[in-house]
Design an enzyme around this catalytic site. Structure first.
Site, PDB file in Angstrom:
ATOM      1  N   HIS A  58     -17.099   8.121  40.267  1.00  0.00           N
ATOM      2  CA  HIS A  58     -16.313   7.272  39.364  1.00  0.00           C
ATOM      3  C   HIS A  58     -14.939   6.976  39.992  1.00  0.00           C
ATOM      4  O   HIS A  58     -14.506   5.826  40.049  1.00  0.00           O
ATOM      5  CB  HIS A  58     -16.176   8.019  38.024  1.00  0.00           C
ATOM      6  CG  HIS A  58     -15.294   7.367  37.007  1.00  0.00           C
ATOM      7  ND1 HIS A  58     -15.772   6.934  35.793  1.00  0.00           N
ATOM      8  CD2 HIS A  58     -13.963   7.105  37.010  1.00  0.00           C
ATOM      9  CE1 HIS A  58     -14.765   6.422  35.098  1.00  0.00           C
ATOM     10  NE2 HIS A  58     -13.658   6.518  35.807  1.00  0.00           N
ATOM     11  N   GLU A  59     -14.310   8.037  40.501  1.00  0.00           N
ATOM     12  CA  GLU A  59     -12.990   7.860  41.125  1.00  0.00           C
ATOM     13  C   GLU A  59     -13.077   7.016  42.385  1.00  0.00           C
ATOM     14  O   GLU A  59     -12.177   6.236  42.688  1.00  0.00           O
ATOM     15  CB  GLU A  59     -12.371   9.222  41.473  1.00  0.00           C
ATOM     16  CG  GLU A  59     -12.069  10.101  40.292  1.00  0.00           C
ATOM     17  CD  GLU A  59     -11.124   9.456  39.301  1.00  0.00           C
ATOM     18  OE1 GLU A  59     -10.280   8.627  39.702  1.00  0.00           O
ATOM     19  OE2 GLU A  59     -11.238   9.767  38.112  1.00  0.00           O
TER      20      GLU A  59
END
Ligand SMILES: [Zn+2]
Length: 265
Positions: A58-59
């Site tokens: 996600h990051e």
């Protein structure tokens, strides 16, 4: 607060593990095994690693889009309550902030769908525990999407809100509105967390602090500097007293990521 060991460098971006995550990982693994209804601790560990791999991806979604838009990424830090991607400077253009903020939840959404597609045919096979774990990671990723898209600045949804407001009211006023809304959610998390889950109280504290800190940064960036009556006058001795003038380096978090707090269905 941040730091930790570099465990990988995906696309050249240092991915760090904060030491508190190492301390909390066994607890999270236990909670996840309980959440899945599997007695074997092994699958709790697999799910816990899956959770943090999901947060890292996600990051990475935020980071690669940020880099593509011209904002260098310093590093990504994984903590027990989620991950944070640090940029060398925060996006100033609302459209940049919007696409960077949305990239992370889109990755999580894709991972959720992928997990469910992979798990479905396995649920009726002998590899039931594997199937349940992958299915559970699907829920975790969907939780990441829903929780982070709450309009709770400086989480992703709050950044989307600020970007939208900034187009109409400018960055400073948009940040003030987003921070007010973020603090409202933080207070709500405290109330809910005290009854349900103390992780939520920790998240509320981090959200409140991060929102207030970012507001101060934006205030400094957006307000015109005060008129200096001594402008143009340089005290030649000041360099000996203070050392050479230094440019403060700001590394701004683009994300205060949080895992779905209960770590269970
Ligand atoms: Zn995010």
């Amino acid at each position: 607060m941040f730091g930790g060991f570099i465990i990988a460098r995906p696309y050249g971006i240092p991915l760090r593990l904060h030491w508190t995550l190492i301390v909390f990982l066994p607890f999270i693994a236990l909670r996840m095994a309980a959440g899945m209804g599997i007695s074997s601790a092994l699958w709790g560990w697999v799910a816990a690693f899956g959770l943090f791999a999901s947060v890292a991806l996600h990051e990475l979604g935020h980071s690669l889009v940020a880099r593509g838009r011209g904002y260098p990424v310093r590093d990504i830090v994984l903590t027990p309550i989620g991950g944070v991607a640090f940029l060398a400077s925060a996006p100033r253009r609302p459209n940049d902030e919007l696409v960077i903020a949305i990239a992370g939840p889109l990755v999580s959404l894709a991972l959720a769908v992928l997990c469910w597609l992979v798990a479905a045919p396995l649920l009726h096979s002998p590899a039931l525990n594997l199937a349940l774990t992958i299915e559970f990671l699907g829920y975790i990723n969907m939780g990441l999407v829903l929780f982070n898209m709450l309009p709770c600045f400086p989480m992703d949804g709050g950044r989307v809100f600020r970007a939208w407001q900034a187009k109409k009211h400018g960055r400073l006023e948009a940040t003030r509105r987003a921070v007010t809304l973020g603090k409202f959610f933080a207070a709500l998390f405290v109330v809910l967390g005290l009854f349900n889950n103390l992780f939520l109280v920790v998240i509320a504290f981090v959200v409140w602090q991060a929102a207030a800190a970012e507001y101060r940064v934006v205030q400094m960036q957006e307000r015109p500097p005060p008129r200096n009556p001594f402008a143009g006058f340089v005290d030649p001795l000041s360099i000996f007293r203070n050392g050479p003038p230094s440019v403060p380096r700001q590394h701004e978090a683009i994300d205060v990521e949080v895992g779905p707090p209960p770590y269970e269905k």
